[in-house]
Structure formats: structure tokens, C-alpha cells
Design a protein around this motif. Structure first.
Motif, PDB file in Angstrom:
ATOM      1  N   PHE A 270       4.479   3.293  -5.432  1.00  0.00           N
ATOM      2  CA  PHE A 270       5.188   3.187  -4.158  1.00  0.00           C
ATOM      3  C   PHE A 270       6.077   1.952  -4.040  1.00  0.00           C
ATOM      4  CE2 PHE A 270       1.525   5.890  -2.877  1.00  0.00           C
ATOM      5  CZ  PHE A 270       2.253   7.013  -2.534  1.00  0.00           C
ATOM      6  N   PHE A 271       5.787   0.886  -4.780  1.00  0.00           N
ATOM      7  CA  PHE A 271       6.599  -0.324  -4.633  1.00  0.00           C
ATOM      8  C   PHE A 271       8.032  -0.124  -5.108  1.00  0.00           C
ATOM      9  CE2 PHE A 271       3.265  -3.958  -4.249  1.00  0.00           C
ATOM     10  CZ  PHE A 271       2.615  -3.237  -3.256  1.00  0.00           C
ATOM     11  N   GLN A 272       8.256   0.901  -5.947  1.00  0.00           N
ATOM     12  CA  GLN A 272       9.621   1.165  -6.403  1.00  0.00           C
ATOM     13  C   GLN A 272      10.471   1.806  -5.297  1.00  0.00           C
ATOM     14  OE1 GLN A 272       9.769   4.348  -9.468  1.00  0.00           O
ATOM     15  NE2 GLN A 272       7.712   4.915  -8.801  1.00  0.00           N
ATOM     16  N   PHE A 273       9.828   2.261  -4.225  1.00  0.00           N
ATOM     17  CA  PHE A 273      10.550   2.904  -3.129  1.00  0.00           C
ATOM     18  C   PHE A 273      11.216   1.881  -2.207  1.00  0.00           C
ATOM     19  CE2 PHE A 273       8.212   6.315  -4.770  1.00  0.00           C
ATOM     20  CZ  PHE A 273       8.493   7.505  -4.126  1.00  0.00           C
ATOM     21  N   LEU A 274      10.762   0.639  -2.253  1.00  0.00           N
ATOM     22  CA  LEU A 274      11.318  -0.455  -1.446  1.00  0.00           C
ATOM     23  C   LEU A 274      11.433  -0.079   0.031  1.00  0.00           C
ATOM     24  CD1 LEU A 274      13.986  -1.770  -3.997  1.00  0.00           C
ATOM     25  CD2 LEU A 274      11.756  -2.778  -3.450  1.00  0.00           C
ATOM     26  N   GLU A 275      12.676  -0.079   0.576  1.00  0.00           N
ATOM     27  CA  GLU A 275      12.862   0.140   2.017  1.00  0.00           C
ATOM     28  C   GLU A 275      12.625   1.587   2.440  1.00  0.00           C
ATOM     29  OE1 GLU A 275      16.576   1.670   0.277  1.00  0.00           O
ATOM     30  OE2 GLU A 275      15.283  -0.053  -0.134  1.00  0.00           O
ATOM     31  N   LYS A 276      12.344   2.467   1.488  1.00  0.00           N
ATOM     32  CA  LYS A 276      12.133   3.878   1.817  1.00  0.00           C
ATOM     33  C   LYS A 276      10.719   4.170   2.315  1.00  0.00           C
ATOM     34  CE  LYS A 276      15.427   5.324  -1.783  1.00  0.00           C
ATOM     35  NZ  LYS A 276      15.572   6.084  -3.049  1.00  0.00           N
ATOM     36  N   VAL A 277       9.827   3.180   2.193  1.00  0.00           N
ATOM     37  CA  VAL A 277       8.446   3.413   2.618  1.00  0.00           C
ATOM     38  C   VAL A 277       7.915   2.238   3.434  1.00  0.00           C
ATOM     39  CG1 VAL A 277       7.887   4.862   0.615  1.00  0.00           C
ATOM     40  CG2 VAL A 277       7.430   2.400   0.536  1.00  0.00           C
ATOM     41  N   LEU A 278       6.909   2.553   4.246  1.00  0.00           N
ATOM     42  CA  LEU A 278       6.139   1.525   4.949  1.00  0.00           C
ATOM     43  C   LEU A 278       4.677   1.751   4.588  1.00  0.00           C
ATOM     44  CD1 LEU A 278       5.637  -0.709   7.067  1.00  0.00           C
ATOM     45  CD2 LEU A 278       5.521   1.109   8.799  1.00  0.00           C
ATOM     46  N   ILE A 279       4.039   0.735   4.014  1.00  0.00           N
ATOM     47  CA  ILE A 279       2.612   0.822   3.694  1.00  0.00           C
ATOM     48  C   ILE A 279       1.853   0.620   5.002  1.00  0.00           C
ATOM     49  CG2 ILE A 279       0.725  -0.057   2.283  1.00  0.00           C
ATOM     50  CD1 ILE A 279       3.058   0.954   0.600  1.00  0.00           C
ATOM     51  N   MET A 280       1.225   1.653   5.501  1.00  0.00           N
ATOM     52  CA  MET A 280       0.513   1.566   6.778  1.00  0.00           C
ATOM     53  C   MET A 280      -0.950   1.138   6.591  1.00  0.00           C
ATOM     54  SD  MET A 280       2.081   4.918   8.724  1.00  0.00           S
ATOM     55  CE  MET A 280       1.591   4.357  10.359  1.00  0.00           C
ATOM     56  N   SER A 281      -1.554   1.584   5.477  1.00  0.00           N
ATOM     57  CA  SER A 281      -2.951   1.253   5.210  1.00  0.00           C
ATOM     58  C   SER A 281      -3.212   1.424   3.712  1.00  0.00           C
ATOM     59  CB  SER A 281      -3.869   2.186   6.012  1.00  0.00           C
ATOM     60  OG  SER A 281      -5.208   1.945   5.724  1.00  0.00           O
ATOM     61  N   PRO A 282      -3.979   0.500   3.107  1.00  0.00           N
ATOM     62  CA  PRO A 282      -4.660  -0.659   3.679  1.00  0.00           C
ATOM     63  C   PRO A 282      -3.702  -1.852   3.864  1.00  0.00           C
ATOM     64  CG  PRO A 282      -5.137  -0.533   1.354  1.00  0.00           C
ATOM     65  CD  PRO A 282      -4.322   0.691   1.680  1.00  0.00           C
ATOM     66  N   LYS A 283      -4.087  -2.763   4.749  1.00  0.00           N
ATOM     67  CA  LYS A 283      -3.256  -3.935   5.036  1.00  0.00           C
ATOM     68  C   LYS A 283      -3.098  -4.818   3.802  1.00  0.00           C
ATOM     69  CE  LYS A 283      -2.771  -7.842   8.240  1.00  0.00           C
ATOM     70  NZ  LYS A 283      -2.515  -8.836   7.180  1.00  0.00           N
ATOM     71  N   SER A 284      -4.150  -4.896   2.971  1.00  0.00           N
ATOM     72  CA  SER A 284      -4.081  -5.741   1.773  1.00  0.00           C
ATOM     73  C   SER A 284      -2.965  -5.296   0.849  1.00  0.00           C
ATOM     74  CB  SER A 284      -5.420  -5.713   1.026  1.00  0.00           C
ATOM     75  OG  SER A 284      -5.804  -4.380   0.719  1.00  0.00           O
ATOM     76  N   LEU A 285      -2.719  -3.974   0.779  1.00  0.00           N
ATOM     77  CA  LEU A 285      -1.634  -3.445  -0.048  1.00  0.00           C
ATOM     78  C   LEU A 285      -0.285  -3.801   0.573  1.00  0.00           C
ATOM     79  CD1 LEU A 285      -0.714  -1.675  -2.446  1.00  0.00           C
ATOM     80  CD2 LEU A 285      -0.905   0.309  -0.927  1.00  0.00           C
ATOM     81  N   ARG A 286      -0.190  -3.691   1.901  1.00  0.00           N
ATOM     82  CA  ARG A 286       1.048  -4.050   2.590  1.00  0.00           C
ATOM     83  C   ARG A 286       1.366  -5.539   2.395  1.00  0.00           C
ATOM     84  NH1 ARG A 286      -0.245  -2.144   7.114  1.00  0.00           N
ATOM     85  NH2 ARG A 286      -0.771  -3.980   8.353  1.00  0.00           N
TER      86      ARG A 286
END
Length: 305
Positions: A270-286
Motif C-alpha cells: 500500500f505504501f506505493q499508492f502514496l496519496e491514493k490511499v489513507l491508512i485508517m487502521s491500525p494507527k501504527s501502520l499509518r
């Protein structure tokens, strides 16, 4: 024993690209094909008559394969040695990627299968972060990714005291170990047999919000994509939803999805998606994503200044 092999340039280039992923030389590849010749039926075809499209390579058959190679050429006396090698190469290239990997690493696979059958431990040298690292493992399965790309050893790792998956092509050495078996099986093998996830993400979940471009990328990018799970099922599971905190509004939102996925796999995918995603859970990943983005911005600022 030296053999002159004439092969189409585009075929040679295709093999070289594949071998680069395995950090193998062409000569090693040819010898491993001979070692696995029982698993291949030579596919003979006419080579291009335009010499400009062909390439001649001298390959050295090693001592271990000399007898086997002599038996092969004696069985096919009506064919030139170069033609026989080409036949094995064409046969190899006709196989799916995961089968080709098993052929190239036939010796490693054989040793692992023996350990699984005999219920014995192995000492493996595993390529991790460009360095070889020794592990004592209890081998349980050889599994293939759902897209039939790569093969993994699923084993209990004595060092990590947990189940781990090891990419077959990154196992540099395999030796028998006298370490006693702990016979660890926490139910993970049933999950592995039902659906194989190379990250062994079973029972771990992430909640992601996509924008429209993110949803398009989700469909296109299949490598390392985690398993999407039903939001309603997760919502009804009180223990899981304590972490995910799904609400009824999110259940109806097609942009919010839940995946069975470790944080390590989420970082890779998911980190390759950059501004295309919002990590909602878990907070530690965000928090991890935020930290990495800040570091990237800091490097850009340094360059601009």
C-alpha cells in the motif's frame, strides 16, 4: 565438457533477464536444466536461418552432469548437442514461472521435500537484505503464490520461534540439522492449505480508504496484493472490530476496504499508492507511512536547498 549452443538472441535475452532475478549465470542455468532433465520433454523447432538473429554461446557441462549429458546425447544420436540444449530451453520457457523456479532450484526442493517426509529439521542459509543468514527450521509445506509466480517453504523458524515463509530461490544452502523437532502447529497450516499468503498474514487486518485512482490501481497492481475480506463479516466479529472500528457508514462506502494483511505486507503493497490511499487502521501502520513520507520530503528539501 564444452558445448557450443546456438540460440535466438531474443530467447537468450529473455533467459538472462529471468536469471538476473535469481542471481545466476547462464552456464549454471544450463547445468541445472540438465540436472532436471527428467522433468522436461525437449521441444524441438527450427532455429531462425537469419544468423544475425542468433547467438552462439559456449557452455561448460560440469563433472556432476557429464554422465547424464552423455546418456542424453546417446539417446538422441540423430540430433546435434546444440539442438538438444535448445529443445530443453524451449520446453523450460513453455512452463509457468513458478514451475520454472522449481526446475532451476530442483536440488533445494528435493532436500526440503525429504525433510518434510522424514520430519527432520534443516539448517538453511537464506538471502535476506543482500546477506546470507542461517536459520534452523522445521519444514512443513512448499506452497505457490495464488498468481503462480513464486514458491515458498513454509516452516517453523527456531530463531523467530514462529512460522515463517522462505522464498525457494533465496535459499542458498540446505543442510540436515540434528536439532530436535518442536512440532509446532498452531492451526496456521490449515490456513496455508486453504489460501496461501507468502506473508502468513492470517488473523491480522488493515482498513484502507482509497480515492478513485487508488481503486483503479488496486485492480491493476497484483504483486503482493493482500486478500480482501468481507467488511460485514469483520463488523460482526466483535474482537476484530475492536481494532478495525468499522461503522455502518463505512460498510456502505465502496472506497473503504479491509484486507487480511500484516503491517509488513501493507508497507510493501500500500505504501506505493502514496496519496491514493489513507491508512485508517491500525494507527501504527499509518504512523509508519507518515514517518517515511516525512523522510522522503526531507530529502527533497535538502536537494532543493
Amino acid at each position: 565438457m564444452k558445448v557450443g549452443l546456438t540460440i535466438e538472441k531474443d530467447v537468450h535475452e529473455r533467459i538472462e533477464r529471468e536469471l538476473k532475478n535469481y542471481d545466476l549465470k547462464f552456464n549454471t542455468f544450463i547445468n541445472r536444466l540438465i540436472e532436471s532433465s527428467e522433468d522436461l520433454v525437449p521441444a524441438y523447432s527450427e532455429i531462425d536461418k537469419d544468423k544475425r538473429k542468433n547467438k552462439t554461446v559456449n557452455v561448460l557441462i560440469n563433472k556432476r552432469n557429464k554422465r547424464k549429458w552423455n546418456n542424453i546425447i546417446n539417446e538422441q544420436k540423430d540430433r546435434h548437442q546444440s539442438e538438444i540444449l535448445r529443445g530443453y530451453i524451449v520446453s523450460y520457457l513453455s512452463k509457468p514461472l513458478n514451475i520454472r523456479e522449481l526446475i532451476i532450484f530442483n536440488s533445494t526442493v528435493r532436500d526440503i521435500k525429504n525433510a518434510i517426509f522424514n520430519k527432520s529439521s534443516l539448517k538453511i542459509k537464506y538471502l535476506k537484505d543482500a546477506k546470507g543468514e542461517y536459520r534452523i527450521v522445521e519444514s512443513y509445506r512448499i506452497k505457490t503464490t495464488p498468481k503462480e509466480e513464486y514458491n515458498y517453504l513454509v516452516a517453523y523458524c527456531k530463531k523467530k520461534k514462529d512460522f515463517r515463509s522462505f522464498r525457494i530461490s533465496r535459499i542458498l544452502e540446505v543442510k540436515a540439522s540434528k536439532s530436535e523437532l518442536e512440532q509446532k502447529n498452531n492451526g496456521i497450516l490449515k490456513r496455508v492449505d486453504k489460501y496461501f499468503d507468502a506473508f502468513l498474514s492470517y488473523g491480522e487486518y488493515v482498513k484502507i480508504k482509497f480515492n478513485d485512482d487508488g481503486l483503479k490501481s488496486l485492480k491493476k497492481i497484483t504483486l503482493n496484493r493482500p486478500l480482501e475480506v468481507d467488511k460485514k463479516t469483520m463488523y460482526k466479529n466483535k474482537e476484530i472490530n475492536k481494532i478495525l472500528k468499522l461503522d455502518e457508514t463505512e460498510l456502505k462506502d465502496i472506497h473503504i476496504k479491509v484486507f487480511e494483511c500484516t503491517e509488513a505486507q501493507a508497507e510493501v503493497y500500500f505504501f506505493q499508492f502514496l496519496e491514493k490511499v489513507l491508512i485508517m487502521s491500525p494507527k501504527s501502520l499509518r504512523d509508519t507511512m507518515e514517518l517515511r513520507l516525512k523522510k522522503a520530503i526531507g530529502l527533497i528539501d535538502e536537494l532543493d536547498n
